[in-house]
Design a protein around this motif. Structure first.
Motif, mmCIF file in Angstrom:
data_model
loop_
_atom_site.group_PDB
_atom_site.id
_atom_site.type_symbol
_atom_site.label_atom_id
_atom_site.label_comp_id
_atom_site.label_asym_id
_atom_site.label_seq_id
_atom_site.Cartn_x
_atom_site.Cartn_y
_atom_site.Cartn_z
ATOM 1 N N PRO A 54 43.820 34.654 52.612
ATOM 2 C CA PRO A 54 42.878 35.547 51.940
ATOM 3 C C PRO A 54 43.264 37.022 52.022
ATOM 4 C CG PRO A 54 41.778 34.243 53.670
ATOM 5 C CD PRO A 54 43.221 33.865 53.691
ATOM 6 N N SER A 55 44.115 37.373 52.995
ATOM 7 C CA SER A 55 44.478 38.792 53.117
ATOM 8 C C SER A 55 45.304 39.250 51.917
ATOM 9 C CB SER A 55 45.234 39.060 54.417
ATOM 10 O OG SER A 55 46.560 38.583 54.350
ATOM 11 N N THR A 56 45.870 38.303 51.177
ATOM 12 C CA THR A 56 46.656 38.672 50.002
ATOM 13 C C THR A 56 45.763 38.931 48.775
ATOM 14 O OG1 THR A 56 46.983 36.374 49.346
ATOM 15 C CG2 THR A 56 48.646 37.315 50.772
ATOM 16 N N ARG A 57 44.464 38.760 48.951
ATOM 17 C CA ARG A 57 43.547 39.011 47.834
ATOM 18 C C ARG A 57 43.082 40.459 47.774
ATOM 19 N NH1 ARG A 57 38.974 34.851 46.579
ATOM 20 N NH2 ARG A 57 39.281 35.861 44.577
ATOM 21 N N ILE A 58 43.369 41.205 48.844
ATOM 22 C CA ILE A 58 42.850 42.579 48.895
ATOM 23 C C ILE A 58 43.944 43.615 49.054
ATOM 24 C CG2 ILE A 58 40.596 41.927 49.826
ATOM 25 C CD1 ILE A 58 41.943 43.044 52.595
ATOM 26 N N LEU A 59 43.614 44.825 48.641
ATOM 27 C CA LEU A 59 44.444 45.989 48.914
ATOM 28 C C LEU A 59 43.552 47.006 49.612
ATOM 29 C CD1 LEU A 59 46.467 46.596 45.608
ATOM 30 C CD2 LEU A 59 47.421 46.030 47.842
ATOM 31 N N VAL A 60 44.115 47.701 50.588
ATOM 32 C CA VAL A 60 43.368 48.769 51.244
ATOM 33 C C VAL A 60 43.811 50.077 50.608
ATOM 34 C CG1 VAL A 60 42.743 49.808 53.447
ATOM 35 C CG2 VAL A 60 43.403 47.396 53.367
ATOM 36 N N VAL A 61 42.894 50.714 49.901
ATOM 37 C CA VAL A 61 43.267 51.908 49.134
ATOM 38 C C VAL A 61 42.263 53.044 49.342
ATOM 39 C CG1 VAL A 61 44.604 50.798 47.303
ATOM 40 C CG2 VAL A 61 42.117 50.852 47.135
ATOM 41 N N ILE A 79 43.210 52.195 40.055
ATOM 42 C CA ILE A 79 43.524 50.778 39.887
ATOM 43 C C ILE A 79 42.642 50.179 38.793
ATOM 44 C CG2 ILE A 79 43.305 48.490 40.959
ATOM 45 C CD1 ILE A 79 44.251 49.702 43.588
ATOM 46 N N HIS A 80 41.368 50.579 38.808
ATOM 47 C CA HIS A 80 40.437 50.014 37.832
ATOM 48 C C HIS A 80 40.514 50.699 36.475
ATOM 49 C CE1 HIS A 80 38.263 47.151 40.360
ATOM 50 N NE2 HIS A 80 38.509 47.983 41.352
ATOM 51 N N SER A 81 40.785 52.022 36.463
ATOM 52 C CA SER A 81 40.758 52.737 35.191
ATOM 53 C C SER A 81 42.042 52.574 34.390
ATOM 54 C CB SER A 81 40.428 54.209 35.406
ATOM 55 O OG SER A 81 41.393 54.799 36.246
ATOM 56 N N LEU A 82 43.175 52.419 35.090
ATOM 57 C CA LEU A 82 44.434 52.310 34.320
ATOM 58 C C LEU A 82 44.451 51.090 33.398
ATOM 59 C CD1 LEU A 82 47.235 53.534 36.780
ATOM 60 C CD2 LEU A 82 46.548 54.552 34.620
ATOM 61 N N PRO A 83 44.231 49.871 33.813
ATOM 62 C CA PRO A 83 44.226 49.424 35.214
ATOM 63 C C PRO A 83 45.633 49.088 35.683
ATOM 64 C CG PRO A 83 43.620 47.617 33.743
ATOM 65 C CD PRO A 83 43.990 48.777 32.862
ATOM 66 N N VAL A 84 45.824 49.106 37.002
ATOM 67 C CA VAL A 84 47.111 48.692 37.566
ATOM 68 C C VAL A 84 47.201 47.176 37.398
ATOM 69 C CG1 VAL A 84 48.488 48.542 39.679
ATOM 70 C CG2 VAL A 84 47.112 50.573 39.246
ATOM 71 N N PRO A 85 48.284 46.690 36.769
ATOM 72 C CA PRO A 85 48.382 45.241 36.527
ATOM 73 C C PRO A 85 48.309 44.431 37.824
ATOM 74 C CG PRO A 85 50.221 46.414 35.507
ATOM 75 C CD PRO A 85 49.476 47.411 36.324
ATOM 76 N N HIS A 115 41.689 53.740 44.246
ATOM 77 C CA HIS A 115 40.827 52.629 43.854
ATOM 78 C C HIS A 115 40.317 52.841 42.428
ATOM 79 C CE1 HIS A 115 37.442 49.614 44.987
ATOM 80 N NE2 HIS A 115 38.411 49.072 44.271
ATOM 81 N N GLU A 116 39.914 54.074 42.154
ATOM 82 C CA GLU A 116 39.450 54.403 40.797
ATOM 83 C C GLU A 116 40.558 54.169 39.790
ATOM 84 O OE1 GLU A 116 36.482 58.013 41.718
ATOM 85 O OE2 GLU A 116 37.599 58.193 39.833
#
Ligand SMILES: [Zn+2]
Ligand SMILES: [Zn+2]
Length: 133
Positions: free
Chosen positions: A54-61, A69-75, A66-67
């Motif tokens: 499960p640790s591969t499901r998250i990024l610590v940013v 990642i969602h606005s671009l969004p980063v693929p 974080h904004e």
């Protein structure tokens, strides 16, 4: 925080995750105090490595990344590459933070060490036999 709620990550685990990455944003690699870092859920789709760990499901940013990642969004593909580049220690500490324990190593049930040894000896004896001829 709500974003990773589906993973059942609580506030104390989130904090441990920020320590695991040494308070460094996984996207911009800048240092941030724990309250300024957040956990980003990479994808609701569970890819193969995510089912195992499960640790591969998250990024610590940081908040800014974080904004982004969602606005671009980063693929998602690129985010998974970032996860794949984690060092052994970050990976290990993140797993610990999330309470994930990798399955203990077990030798495949079909391998019988005594038998392997016997086969090995048997083979080298055959080799010696052939050489003798
Ligand atoms: Zn950042
Ligand atoms: Zn996010």
């Amino acid at each position: 925080m709500t974003e990773v709620a589906c993973l059942g990550i609580d506030a104390s685990q989130e904090k441990k995750c920020t320590y695991a990455v040494e308070n460094t944003c996984e996207l911009c690699h800048d240092y941030f105090p724990s309250p300024l870092l957040c956990l980003h859920l990479i994808s609701h789709h569970i890819y193969r490595e995510m089912a195992r760990d499960p640790s591969t499901r998250i990024l610590v940013v940081c908040e800014l990344c974080h904004e982004l990642i969602h606005s671009l969004p980063v693929p998602v593909k690129k985010q998974r590459v970032l996860v794949g580049r984690r060092t052994f220690f970050v990976r290990r500490d993140l797993r610990r933070a999330l309470g994930y324990k990798p399955a203990p190593y077990e030798a495949p049930a079909t391998v019988d060490i005594a038998q392997v040894y016997e086969e090995y000896l048997g083979r080298s004896q055959t080799g010696a036999y052939h050489m003798g001829r």
